[in-house]
Motif scaffolding. Sequence first.
Motif, PDB file in Angstrom:
ATOM      1  N   ALA A  69      40.193  43.847  39.779  1.00 48.25           N
ATOM      2  CA  ALA A  69      39.494  45.040  39.294  1.00 48.25           C
ATOM      3  C   ALA A  69      37.999  44.791  39.217  1.00 48.25           C
ATOM      4  N   LEU A  70      37.592  43.617  38.781  1.00 48.29           N
ATOM      5  CA  LEU A  70      36.172  43.276  38.712  1.00 48.29           C
ATOM      6  C   LEU A  70      35.545  43.302  40.099  1.00 48.29           C
ATOM      7  N   CYS A  71      36.202  42.674  41.069  1.00 45.74           N
ATOM      8  CA  CYS A  71      35.664  42.630  42.431  1.00 45.74           C
ATOM      9  C   CYS A  71      35.584  44.023  43.051  1.00 45.74           C
ATOM     10  N   ALA A  72      36.602  44.834  42.830  1.00 47.68           N
ATOM     11  CA  ALA A  72      36.589  46.193  43.374  1.00 47.68           C
ATOM     12  C   ALA A  72      35.478  47.018  42.748  1.00 47.68           C
ATOM     13  N   THR A 114      36.249  52.596  39.004  1.00 43.41           N
ATOM     14  CA  THR A 114      36.958  51.876  40.052  1.00 43.41           C
ATOM     15  C   THR A 114      37.790  50.750  39.466  1.00 43.41           C
ATOM     16  N   GLY A 115      37.238  50.046  38.489  1.00 43.93           N
ATOM     17  CA  GLY A 115      37.996  48.982  37.839  1.00 43.93           C
ATOM     18  C   GLY A 115      39.234  49.504  37.141  1.00 43.93           C
ATOM     19  N   HIS A 116      39.094  50.634  36.442  1.00 44.79           N
ATOM     20  CA  HIS A 116      40.244  51.209  35.748  1.00 44.79           C
ATOM     21  C   HIS A 116      41.307  51.698  36.731  1.00 44.79           C
ATOM     22  N   LEU A 117      40.878  52.322  37.816  1.00 41.50           N
ATOM     23  CA  LEU A 117      41.837  52.791  38.807  1.00 41.50           C
ATOM     24  C   LEU A 117      42.556  51.628  39.484  1.00 41.50           C
ATOM     25  N   MET A 118      41.837  50.536  39.732  1.00 38.64           N
ATOM     26  CA  MET A 118      42.458  49.374  40.363  1.00 38.64           C
ATOM     27  C   MET A 118      43.494  48.743  39.436  1.00 38.64           C
ATOM     28  N   ILE A 119      43.155  48.606  38.156  1.00 38.56           N
ATOM     29  CA  ILE A 119      44.107  48.049  37.183  1.00 38.56           C
ATOM     30  C   ILE A 119      45.351  48.939  37.093  1.00 38.56           C
ATOM     31  N   ALA A 163      46.585  50.967  39.351  1.00 32.73           N
ATOM     32  CA  ALA A 163      47.374  50.852  40.576  1.00 32.73           C
ATOM     33  C   ALA A 163      48.145  49.542  40.614  1.00 32.73           C
ATOM     34  N   LEU A 164      47.502  48.457  40.247  1.00 31.78           N
ATOM     35  CA  LEU A 164      48.178  47.159  40.282  1.00 31.78           C
ATOM     36  C   LEU A 164      49.293  47.068  39.244  1.00 31.78           C
ATOM     37  N   LEU A 165      49.046  47.598  38.050  1.00 26.21           N
ATOM     38  CA  LEU A 165      50.096  47.568  37.029  1.00 26.21           C
ATOM     39  C   LEU A 165      51.277  48.460  37.398  1.00 26.21           C
ATOM     40  N   GLY A 166      50.985  49.618  37.988  1.00 23.94           N
ATOM     41  CA  GLY A 166      52.056  50.492  38.438  1.00 23.94           C
ATOM     42  C   GLY A 166      52.883  49.865  39.533  1.00 23.94           C
ATOM     43  N   ARG A 167      52.200  49.195  40.453  1.00 25.73           N
ATOM     44  CA  ARG A 167      52.909  48.517  41.532  1.00 25.73           C
ATOM     45  C   ARG A 167      53.776  47.376  41.014  1.00 25.73           C
ATOM     46  N   ALA A 168      53.255  46.630  40.063  1.00 23.07           N
ATOM     47  CA  ALA A 168      54.033  45.532  39.465  1.00 23.07           C
ATOM     48  C   ALA A 168      55.241  46.068  38.705  1.00 23.07           C
ATOM     49  N   ALA A 169      55.067  47.203  38.030  1.00 18.39           N
ATOM     50  CA  ALA A 169      56.184  47.795  37.294  1.00 18.39           C
ATOM     51  C   ALA A 169      57.280  48.273  38.244  1.00 18.39           C
TER      52      ALA A 169
END
Length: 55
Positions: A9-12, A37-42, A44-50
């Motif tokens: 999220a930081l890099c994005a 962008t950081g919030h959207l990336m987090i 997306a990644l958490l949703g994908r992991a779930a």
Amino acid sequence: MSITFMITALCAGVASSAVWLSFGGSGLMAFVVYVLTGHLMIAALLGRAALRQQN
């Protein structure tokens, strides 16, 4: 939350705000783009992991 999610999220956020600034955007809006962008990336990644854990 995994450290890899936070680093991603930081890099994005940094990359998108750098692009915003390179196109002549203001510093305040670059910060807003960085945060959103950081919030959207987090999210997306958490949703994908779930979804992975659900299957």
